[in-house]
Motif scaffolding. Sequence first.
Motif, PDB file in Angstrom:
ATOM      1  N   ASP A   1      46.725  48.259  47.477  1.00  0.00           N
ATOM      2  CA  ASP A   1      47.514  49.386  47.970  1.00  0.00           C
ATOM      3  C   ASP A   1      48.977  48.960  47.986  1.00  0.00           C
ATOM      4  OD1 ASP A   1      45.358  51.101  48.305  1.00  0.00           O
ATOM      5  OD2 ASP A   1      44.933  50.337  50.306  1.00  0.00           O
ATOM      6  N   SER A   2      49.447  48.603  46.813  1.00  0.00           N
ATOM      7  CA  SER A   2      50.819  48.113  46.625  1.00  0.00           C
ATOM      8  C   SER A   2      51.114  48.141  45.134  1.00  0.00           C
ATOM      9  CB  SER A   2      50.963  46.682  47.170  1.00  0.00           C
ATOM     10  OG  SER A   2      50.266  45.769  46.346  1.00  0.00           O
ATOM     11  N   GLU A   3      52.215  47.501  44.735  1.00  0.00           N
ATOM     12  CA  GLU A   3      52.613  47.450  43.332  1.00  0.00           C
ATOM     13  C   GLU A   3      52.049  46.224  42.618  1.00  0.00           C
ATOM     14  OE1 GLU A   3      54.703  47.164  45.878  1.00  0.00           O
ATOM     15  OE2 GLU A   3      55.673  49.118  46.098  1.00  0.00           O
ATOM     16  N   VAL A   4      51.243  45.426  43.295  1.00  0.00           N
ATOM     17  CA  VAL A   4      50.815  44.114  42.776  1.00  0.00           C
ATOM     18  C   VAL A   4      49.487  44.204  42.040  1.00  0.00           C
ATOM     19  CG1 VAL A   4      50.198  41.751  43.430  1.00  0.00           C
ATOM     20  CG2 VAL A   4      52.060  42.936  44.607  1.00  0.00           C
ATOM     21  N   ILE A   5      49.386  43.423  40.954  1.00  0.00           N
ATOM     22  CA  ILE A   5      48.142  43.212  40.218  1.00  0.00           C
ATOM     23  C   ILE A   5      47.909  41.706  40.120  1.00  0.00           C
ATOM     24  CG2 ILE A   5      46.978  43.473  37.987  1.00  0.00           C
ATOM     25  CD1 ILE A   5      48.807  45.921  37.538  1.00  0.00           C
ATOM     26  N   LYS A   6      46.659  41.307  40.322  1.00  0.00           N
ATOM     27  CA  LYS A   6      46.317  39.885  40.204  1.00  0.00           C
ATOM     28  C   LYS A   6      45.043  39.739  39.380  1.00  0.00           C
ATOM     29  CE  LYS A   6      48.328  38.351  44.624  1.00  0.00           C
ATOM     30  NZ  LYS A   6      48.052  37.670  45.920  1.00  0.00           N
ATOM     31  N   ILE A   7      44.915  38.582  38.747  1.00  0.00           N
ATOM     32  CA  ILE A   7      43.664  38.194  38.090  1.00  0.00           C
ATOM     33  C   ILE A   7      43.216  36.880  38.728  1.00  0.00           C
ATOM     34  CG2 ILE A   7      42.528  37.532  35.946  1.00  0.00           C
ATOM     35  CD1 ILE A   7      44.477  39.301  34.450  1.00  0.00           C
ATOM     36  N   PHE A   8      41.970  36.862  39.202  1.00  0.00           N
ATOM     37  CA  PHE A   8      41.418  35.696  39.874  1.00  0.00           C
ATOM     38  C   PHE A   8      40.358  35.020  39.000  1.00  0.00           C
ATOM     39  CE2 PHE A   8      42.657  38.644  43.272  1.00  0.00           C
ATOM     40  CZ  PHE A   8      43.432  37.831  44.091  1.00  0.00           C
ATOM     41  N   ASP A   9      40.162  33.724  39.236  1.00  0.00           N
ATOM     42  CA  ASP A   9      39.069  32.967  38.618  1.00  0.00           C
ATOM     43  C   ASP A   9      37.960  32.828  39.652  1.00  0.00           C
ATOM     44  OD1 ASP A   9      37.315  31.057  37.542  1.00  0.00           O
ATOM     45  OD2 ASP A   9      38.919  30.046  36.454  1.00  0.00           O
ATOM     46  N   THR A  10      36.862  33.549  39.447  1.00  0.00           N
ATOM     47  CA  THR A  10      35.780  33.532  40.427  1.00  0.00           C
ATOM     48  C   THR A  10      34.994  32.227  40.426  1.00  0.00           C
ATOM     49  OG1 THR A  10      34.294  34.615  38.839  1.00  0.00           O
ATOM     50  CG2 THR A  10      35.521  36.027  40.363  1.00  0.00           C
ATOM     51  N   ASN A  11      35.204  31.400  39.400  1.00  0.00           N
ATOM     52  CA  ASN A  11      34.535  30.097  39.349  1.00  0.00           C
ATOM     53  C   ASN A  11      35.327  29.009  40.061  1.00  0.00           C
ATOM     54  OD1 ASN A  11      32.386  31.118  37.913  1.00  0.00           O
ATOM     55  ND2 ASN A  11      33.154  30.432  35.909  1.00  0.00           N
ATOM     56  N   LYS A  12      36.563  29.307  40.442  1.00  0.00           N
ATOM     57  CA  LYS A  12      37.435  28.293  41.039  1.00  0.00           C
ATOM     58  C   LYS A  12      38.013  28.779  42.363  1.00  0.00           C
ATOM     59  CE  LYS A  12      38.729  26.298  36.576  1.00  0.00           C
ATOM     60  NZ  LYS A  12      39.851  25.956  35.646  1.00  0.00           N
ATOM     61  N   GLU A  13      37.101  29.191  43.257  1.00  0.00           N
ATOM     62  CA  GLU A  13      37.504  29.596  44.605  1.00  0.00           C
ATOM     63  C   GLU A  13      38.604  30.651  44.588  1.00  0.00           C
ATOM     64  OE1 GLU A  13      36.039  28.505  47.476  1.00  0.00           O
ATOM     65  OE2 GLU A  13      34.593  27.491  46.167  1.00  0.00           O
TER      66      GLU A  13
ATOM     67  N   ASN B   1      45.038  38.205  50.855  1.00  0.00           N
ATOM     68  CA  ASN B   1      45.890  39.333  50.518  1.00  0.00           C
ATOM     69  C   ASN B   1      46.267  40.116  51.767  1.00  0.00           C
ATOM     70  OD1 ASN B   1      45.203  38.921  47.562  1.00  0.00           O
ATOM     71  ND2 ASN B   1      43.192  39.427  48.356  1.00  0.00           N
ATOM     72  N   ASN B   2      47.521  40.543  51.844  1.00  0.00           N
ATOM     73  CA  ASN B   2      47.997  41.268  53.019  1.00  0.00           C
ATOM     74  C   ASN B   2      47.974  42.773  52.824  1.00  0.00           C
ATOM     75  OD1 ASN B   2      50.080  41.571  51.217  1.00  0.00           O
ATOM     76  ND2 ASN B   2      51.611  40.503  52.450  1.00  0.00           N
ATOM     77  N   ARG B   3      47.429  43.244  51.719  1.00  0.00           N
ATOM     78  CA  ARG B   3      47.261  44.668  51.472  1.00  0.00           C
ATOM     79  C   ARG B   3      45.804  44.954  51.114  1.00  0.00           C
ATOM     80  NH1 ARG B   3      51.637  48.108  50.568  1.00  0.00           N
ATOM     81  NH2 ARG B   3      53.470  47.270  51.637  1.00  0.00           N
ATOM     82  N   GLY B   4      45.380  46.182  51.359  1.00  0.00           N
ATOM     83  CA  GLY B   4      44.014  46.561  51.041  1.00  0.00           C
ATOM     84  C   GLY B   4      43.737  46.520  49.544  1.00  0.00           C
ATOM     85  N   ILE B   5      42.488  46.222  49.186  1.00  0.00           N
ATOM     86  CA  ILE B   5      42.075  46.200  47.788  1.00  0.00           C
ATOM     87  C   ILE B   5      41.760  47.631  47.351  1.00  0.00           C
ATOM     88  CG2 ILE B   5      40.499  45.181  46.114  1.00  0.00           C
ATOM     89  CD1 ILE B   5      42.074  43.106  47.683  1.00  0.00           C
ATOM     90  N   HIS B   6      42.323  48.056  46.230  1.00  0.00           N
ATOM     91  CA  HIS B   6      42.037  49.405  45.734  1.00  0.00           C
ATOM     92  C   HIS B   6      40.990  49.392  44.629  1.00  0.00           C
ATOM     93  CE1 HIS B   6      42.582  53.596  44.721  1.00  0.00           C
ATOM     94  NE2 HIS B   6      42.692  53.252  43.449  1.00  0.00           N
ATOM     95  N   LYS B   7      41.089  48.439  43.696  1.00  0.00           N
ATOM     96  CA  LYS B   7      40.145  48.407  42.574  1.00  0.00           C
ATOM     97  C   LYS B   7      39.940  46.978  42.102  1.00  0.00           C
ATOM     98  CE  LYS B   7      39.171  50.648  38.111  1.00  0.00           C
ATOM     99  NZ  LYS B   7      37.927  51.310  38.573  1.00  0.00           N
ATOM    100  N   LEU B   8      38.699  46.653  41.770  1.00  0.00           N
ATOM    101  CA  LEU B   8      38.329  45.376  41.176  1.00  0.00           C
ATOM    102  C   LEU B   8      37.635  45.646  39.845  1.00  0.00           C
ATOM    103  CD1 LEU B   8      36.789  43.607  44.311  1.00  0.00           C
ATOM    104  CD2 LEU B   8      38.996  43.064  43.267  1.00  0.00           C
ATOM    105  N   LEU B   9      37.834  44.744  38.862  1.00  0.00           N
ATOM    106  CA  LEU B   9      37.214  44.943  37.555  1.00  0.00           C
ATOM    107  C   LEU B   9      37.057  43.596  36.852  1.00  0.00           C
ATOM    108  CD1 LEU B   9      36.235  47.393  35.914  1.00  0.00           C
ATOM    109  CD2 LEU B   9      38.421  47.341  34.702  1.00  0.00           C
ATOM    110  N   PHE B  10      35.810  43.218  36.567  1.00  0.00           N
ATOM    111  CA  PHE B  10      35.540  41.986  35.826  1.00  0.00           C
ATOM    112  C   PHE B  10      35.918  42.148  34.359  1.00  0.00           C
ATOM    113  CE2 PHE B  10      32.536  40.882  39.296  1.00  0.00           C
ATOM    114  CZ  PHE B  10      32.891  39.551  39.489  1.00  0.00           C
ATOM    115  N   ASN B  11      36.354  41.043  33.751  1.00  0.00           N
ATOM    116  CA  ASN B  11      36.610  41.014  32.316  1.00  0.00           C
ATOM    117  C   ASN B  11      35.271  41.128  31.583  1.00  0.00           C
ATOM    118  OD1 ASN B  11      37.340  40.412  29.657  1.00  0.00           O
ATOM    119  ND2 ASN B  11      38.851  38.900  30.267  1.00  0.00           N
ATOM    120  N   PRO B  12      35.089  42.136  30.708  1.00  0.00           N
ATOM    121  CA  PRO B  12      33.806  42.289  30.008  1.00  0.00           C
ATOM    122  C   PRO B  12      33.572  41.255  28.920  1.00  0.00           C
ATOM    123  CG  PRO B  12      35.387  43.914  29.240  1.00  0.00           C
ATOM    124  CD  PRO B  12      36.045  43.212  30.387  1.00  0.00           C
TER     125      PRO B  12
END
Length: 331
Positions: A280-292, A256-267
């Motif tokens: 620190d931008s307009e972008v939101i992403k969801i990552f799979d922590t089991n798949k790199e 990522n080319n911008r700083g991370i503001h908030k992280l939150l796992f799916n409960p």
Amino acid sequence: MTTLITPNSNVDVFRNISCLENRSPIDTKQLQFLAIYDEHNAILGGTNMVDLYWYGILWNFKDISNFSRDKATIVHRMESGICDAAYLSESKFVIVEDSGAVQIQQIVESNRQSQFQQLEYACQHDDSVLTVSVFPNKRNIVTGGMDCCLKIWDTEDLISTYSYSYAHTDVITSTDVKPMCNSIFVSVSFDNESLLWDIRRAKPANSIFKKNNSPLSTVTWNSTLDHLIAIGTTNGEIVLIDVRQTKTPLHESVKNNRGIHKLLFNPNSERQEQLACCFDSEVIKIFDTNKEMLELYIFNDHSDFVRGLAWCKDDLYSCAWDGKVIKHVYT
């Protein structure tokens, strides 16, 4: 020949409108956080950043299908900016402010109308409080902020039972508690270090991650896998830590080319690997922590910085400085 220049007269206007009650209302667009208890209970917080005085506004919603401000059941103006909030119960929550104050608010019904009632108030931090986390017993909370101090509170009387001055050597940006445990939590700071705390011990803190020139901006604990922590940095890096062995991170990603503001796992335990992230931008992403850290979802339709994230029944919601609250639908 000297030209006479009329000075800026705005100062006279502001001098004559010194009382907040006499000032014209300004639309508060800068949404700071979103907390969702269930489908019928949510609070939204914003801080006005475009006026002479910064102040906060709280909205309460009984239906999360529509976060339009005119649909709020309660609108309450605070004396200072609001930084974070968390639910203690269906009708009770804690908020922290940039004035250094911590408040316990409750939603009460009066004459068939809902309103906020302040139960407790304390101002024991010496600077802005940026983060609050609630222990599973719902009686104790931990706060941290710009005074580099961490405090553990008893919410019954809002008494600080533990206070760790200079817990970090720079601004404390985020905290989170261990699931199903009322004594362990994690903190991160701009001092590049993450500490694991156990308030039962004489020496309560242990370093679990530190990297030079990598100020840490956010941390979240997986609510299902209680050994897994995700840390975000201002350099755009996401680090996964197994607290059972902290010598080597499970994963370090710098995609990522911008700083991370908030992280939150799916409960949701069936999707415990999903990690939501805003920058620190307009972008939101969801990552799979089991798949790199595979990108499962990306959204960039906000028009200003995204500040708040919340999960509810497997759905992700976000709020931003553009004044919008958006529900994210993805497969």
